[in-house]
Design a protein around this motif. Structure first.
Motif, PDB file in Angstrom:
ATOM      1  N   ARG A  17       0.827  -1.194   0.000  1.00  0.00           N
ATOM      2  CA  ARG A  17       0.000   0.000   0.000  1.00  0.00           C
ATOM      3  C   ARG A  17       0.869   1.255   0.000  1.00  0.00           C
ATOM      4  O   ARG A  17       0.556   2.245  -0.676  1.00  0.00           O
ATOM      5  N   LEU A  18       1.971   1.220   0.720  1.00  0.00           N
ATOM      6  CA  LEU A  18       2.883   2.368   0.754  1.00  0.00           C
ATOM      7  C   LEU A  18       3.477   2.614  -0.630  1.00  0.00           C
ATOM      8  O   LEU A  18       3.655   3.765  -1.043  1.00  0.00           O
ATOM      9  N   ILE A  19       3.765   1.539  -1.351  1.00  0.00           N
ATOM     10  CA  ILE A  19       4.273   1.675  -2.719  1.00  0.00           C
ATOM     11  C   ILE A  19       3.215   2.346  -3.597  1.00  0.00           C
ATOM     12  O   ILE A  19       3.513   3.243  -4.384  1.00  0.00           O
ATOM     13  N   THR A  20       1.968   1.910  -3.417  1.00  0.00           N
ATOM     14  CA  THR A  20       0.861   2.503  -4.172  1.00  0.00           C
ATOM     15  C   THR A  20       0.740   3.994  -3.879  1.00  0.00           C
ATOM     16  O   THR A  20       0.442   4.798  -4.771  1.00  0.00           O
ATOM     17  N   LEU A  21       0.967   4.360  -2.607  1.00  0.00           N
ATOM     18  CA  LEU A  21       0.886   5.761  -2.194  1.00  0.00           C
ATOM     19  C   LEU A  21       2.151   6.533  -2.547  1.00  0.00           C
ATOM     20  O   LEU A  21       2.239   7.725  -2.263  1.00  0.00           O
ATOM     21  N   ASN A  22       3.111   5.829  -3.166  1.00  0.00           N
ATOM     22  CA  ASN A  22       4.403   6.439  -3.494  1.00  0.00           C
ATOM     23  C   ASN A  22       5.063   7.006  -2.245  1.00  0.00           C
ATOM     24  O   ASN A  22       5.617   8.105  -2.238  1.00  0.00           O
TER      25      ASN A  22
END
Length: 200
Positions: free
Chosen positions: A165-170
Motif C-alpha cells: 500500500r505504501l508503494i501505491t501511495l508512493n
C-alpha cells in the motif's frame, strides 16, 4: 526479548501550546498515531521504563505534547493521538493546530514514529498523516503495534500488504511489526530512533 539497552530517559515537561515547548535545539523524535494504537505503550517498551508515557485503554488519554529527555540534546515526544479521542470537537481542533504547527516549525524534529494497530493499519487519518509528513520531508517510521494479537502468518500478511500500500501511495516510509508484550521489533525500533537522534 532484546538485550539492547536504551539510554536512561526521564519525563521532561508537558506542553499545551507552542510557547511552552522546550528550547528548539538538539534532536528529538516524535510519536503519533490514532487513538488507542499503542503509542504510549510503545514508548514505554522502547525506553524500558514502565509508566513513563501514560498508557490507557481510553482513547485520547494523551492530551498534551509530552517531552522525555534522554540527554541535554536528545528528546522523545509523545503527541496527542488522532481519531476517536473522547473529547469535545473544539478541543480536538485545538490539538490539531498545535500538532500541525509543531511538525511544521520544529527544527529539532528528526523523525516521526507513526503507530498503527496491526489489525487496522493505514486508516484514512494514517494516510493523511503520511502524506502530510512527506510534504514537509519528515522521515517516517511505522510501527505495526500489537503484533502479538495476530498469528505469525497473519502479521506477515499485514506487513506485506502495508508495504504494498505504501508503494501505491508512493511513500518511502519504513514499516515493521512491533509488539511491546513480546518484544517483536523492539531493538530495531530502538536503534532507528537513536540513529535519528544522532543527526544534528
Amino acid at each position: 526479548m532484546t538485550t539492547f539497552t536504551f539510554p536512561p530517559t526521564r519525563f521532561l515537561t508537558s506542553a499545551a501550546q507552542l510557547s511552552q515547548l522546550p528550547p528548539d535545539k538538539g534532536a528529538e523524535v516524535a510519536f503519533i498515531g490514532r487513538s488507542n494504537s499503542g503509542k504510549s505503550t510503545a514508548i514505554n517498551a522502547i525506553t524500558g521504563i514502565k509508566g513513563l508515557a501514560r498508557a490507557s485503554k481510553t482513547p485520547g488519554r494523551t492530551q498534551l505534547l509530552n517531552f522525555f529527555q534522554i540527554t541535554e540534546e536528545q528528546r522523545l515526544v509523545d503527541l496527542p493521538g488522532y481519531g476517536f479521542a473522547r473529547v469535545h470537537d473544539q478541543r480536538k481542533e485545538e490539538w490539531e493546530v498545535v500538532i500541525s504547527d509543531y511538525l511544521q516549525t520544529r527544527h529539532s524534529l528528526k523523525g516521526l514514529i507513526i503507530t498503527m494497530d496491526s489489525r487496522h493499519p493505514l486508516k484514512e487519518r494514517d494516510e493523511s498523516m503520511l502524506t502530510w509528513a512527506a510534504n514537509y520531508q519528515i522521515p517516517v517510521y511505522i510501527l505495526l503495534t500489537k503484533a502479538d494479537k495476530l498469528t505469525r502468518q497473519q502479521s506477515l500478511k499485514v506487513l506485506k500488504e502495508t508495504q504494498q500500500r505504501l508503494i501505491t501511495l508512493n511513500n518511502s516510509s519504513i514499516v515493521q511489526l512491533f509488539s511491546a508484550t513480546k518484544g517483536t521489533g523492539l531493538e530495531t525500533a530502538q536503534r532507528t530512533i537513536l540513529n535519528w537522534l544522532q543527526h544534528k
